[in-house]
Design a protein around this motif. Sequence first.
Motif, PDB file in Angstrom:
ATOM      1  N   LEU A 165      12.602  63.627 -50.670  1.00 12.35           N
ATOM      2  CA  LEU A 165      11.833  64.704 -50.058  1.00 12.35           C
ATOM      3  C   LEU A 165      10.809  65.296 -51.008  1.00 12.35           C
ATOM      4  O   LEU A 165      11.015  65.353 -52.219  1.00 12.35           O
ATOM      5  CB  LEU A 165      12.782  65.816 -49.581  1.00 12.35           C
ATOM      6  CG  LEU A 165      13.911  65.404 -48.636  1.00 12.35           C
ATOM      7  CD1 LEU A 165      14.794  66.596 -48.319  1.00 12.35           C
ATOM      8  CD2 LEU A 165      13.361  64.774 -47.368  1.00 12.35           C
ATOM      9  N   ARG A 201       8.840  71.892 -43.778  1.00 17.00           N
ATOM     10  CA  ARG A 201       8.865  71.531 -42.356  1.00 17.00           C
ATOM     11  C   ARG A 201      10.268  71.667 -41.782  1.00 17.00           C
ATOM     12  O   ARG A 201      10.466  72.237 -40.702  1.00 17.00           O
ATOM     13  CB  ARG A 201       8.355  70.101 -42.172  1.00 17.00           C
ATOM     14  CG  ARG A 201       8.340  69.647 -40.709  1.00 17.00           C
ATOM     15  CD  ARG A 201       7.910  68.203 -40.569  1.00 17.00           C
ATOM     16  NE  ARG A 201       8.786  67.304 -41.306  1.00 17.00           N
ATOM     17  CZ  ARG A 201       8.416  66.623 -42.387  1.00 17.00           C
ATOM     18  NH1 ARG A 201       7.197  66.732 -42.863  1.00 17.00           N
ATOM     19  NH2 ARG A 201       9.274  65.822 -43.005  1.00 17.00           N
ATOM     20  N   SER A 251      12.683  63.357 -44.221  1.00 16.21           N
ATOM     21  CA  SER A 251      11.308  63.163 -44.691  1.00 16.21           C
ATOM     22  C   SER A 251      10.334  62.985 -43.530  1.00 16.21           C
ATOM     23  O   SER A 251       9.134  62.825 -43.754  1.00 16.21           O
ATOM     24  CB  SER A 251      11.232  61.938 -45.621  1.00 16.21           C
ATOM     25  OG  SER A 251      11.467  60.747 -44.896  1.00 16.21           O
ATOM     26  N   ARG A 252      10.817  63.010 -42.308  1.00 14.01           N
ATOM     27  CA  ARG A 252       9.954  62.891 -41.133  1.00 14.01           C
ATOM     28  C   ARG A 252      10.270  64.033 -40.157  1.00 14.01           C
ATOM     29  O   ARG A 252      11.273  64.721 -40.285  1.00 14.01           O
ATOM     30  CB  ARG A 252      10.177  61.544 -40.432  1.00 14.01           C
ATOM     31  CG  ARG A 252      11.609  61.336 -39.955  1.00 14.01           C
ATOM     32  CD  ARG A 252      11.761  60.082 -39.122  1.00 14.01           C
ATOM     33  NE  ARG A 252      13.147  59.877 -38.689  1.00 14.01           N
ATOM     34  CZ  ARG A 252      13.711  60.521 -37.682  1.00 14.01           C
ATOM     35  NH1 ARG A 252      13.038  61.424 -36.996  1.00 14.01           N
ATOM     36  NH2 ARG A 252      14.972  60.262 -37.351  1.00 14.01           N
ATOM     37  N   GLU A 253       9.410  64.194 -39.194  1.00 19.06           N
ATOM     38  CA  GLU A 253       9.632  65.192 -38.142  1.00 19.06           C
ATOM     39  C   GLU A 253      10.830  64.763 -37.296  1.00 19.06           C
ATOM     40  O   GLU A 253      10.895  63.633 -36.805  1.00 19.06           O
ATOM     41  CB  GLU A 253       8.385  65.294 -37.252  1.00 19.06           C
ATOM     42  CG  GLU A 253       8.519  66.274 -36.113  1.00 19.06           C
ATOM     43  CD  GLU A 253       8.416  67.717 -36.556  1.00 19.06           C
ATOM     44  OE1 GLU A 253       9.060  68.579 -35.936  1.00 19.06           O
ATOM     45  OE2 GLU A 253       7.682  67.981 -37.528  1.00 19.06           O
ATOM     46  N   ASP A 267       8.162  68.361 -46.902  1.00 21.83           N
ATOM     47  CA  ASP A 267       9.306  68.014 -46.069  1.00 21.83           C
ATOM     48  C   ASP A 267      10.314  69.168 -46.010  1.00 21.83           C
ATOM     49  O   ASP A 267      10.860  69.471 -44.938  1.00 21.83           O
ATOM     50  CB  ASP A 267      10.000  66.766 -46.605  1.00 21.83           C
ATOM     51  CG  ASP A 267       9.059  65.579 -46.733  1.00 21.83           C
ATOM     52  OD1 ASP A 267       8.290  65.342 -45.779  1.00 21.83           O
ATOM     53  OD2 ASP A 267       9.080  64.905 -47.780  1.00 21.83           O
TER      54      ASP A 267
END
Length: 264
Positions: free
Chosen positions: A53, A60, A25-27, A57
């Motif tokens: 998610l 990405r 859910s994050r970079e 997400d």
Amino acid sequence: MTTSQAAITLLGSNIGAQVSGVDLSRELSGAEKAFVHQALIDHHVLFFRDQSLEPVDIKRFAEGFGPLAPHPRGGPDYPEVMPFRSKQEPDFILGTEWHTDGSYSEHPPLGSMLYFREAPEAGAELAYANMHAAFEALSPQMTVYLKALTATHDVSRSRFGSDRQVKTSWSHPLISSHAVTGRPLLYFNSVYTARIDGVPTPESRAIIGFLREHVANPYFSVRIKVEPGSLVLWDNRCTQHLALWNFAPGSLAGLRTQIESVTP
């Protein structure tokens, strides 16, 4: 195998690994991206649990592997990410026969992702087969024979492709190699492989029958039980997959995206 908090647990002897310690859910950091990319090359199918998610997400994460293909049923904000819901009967999202996505095109997809928001408590398994292992299990004599052959893959053989106005087909070598590793693999699937090129029809049917049985060998495959919060990523270049429609009542719901080939 670990790097920082990320870790790999093997799911099968020939294919499949679960990745833990990675929050999609994050970079991801550069090290995490490199870890996941190498894990996909090494294990061909990656399974992530306990992910929360959204379409942004999924997009990405998937774009880290290659360009994404917009889908006619994609969401308005993220057309590359398609919501799905499957209930009592199989539909176009989860194929119930061994197949490789898009093998009927000149440049088949690099890979695909399925993220599950809903899944029943029992059943709901995905199966994946390693086509490197399928190649390596061929006899030397059969390997020599197949290396000289190509096969035509045709979307019209699919129950969904048969309704398309434009018929799409392409011929590929039966023995191919992975675009990154160069490792040889068997490129055949019973859904889209229509015929063996340049041989009489009875011979083509015999080869297809042999290969259909060969790739279904359970020693090449792994089964994965999906749960809410599960994400599965697979390398479409060297695998086949199918859905085991072994649950009722209940439904599968989530998000799907496809990673396009980077071959020019």
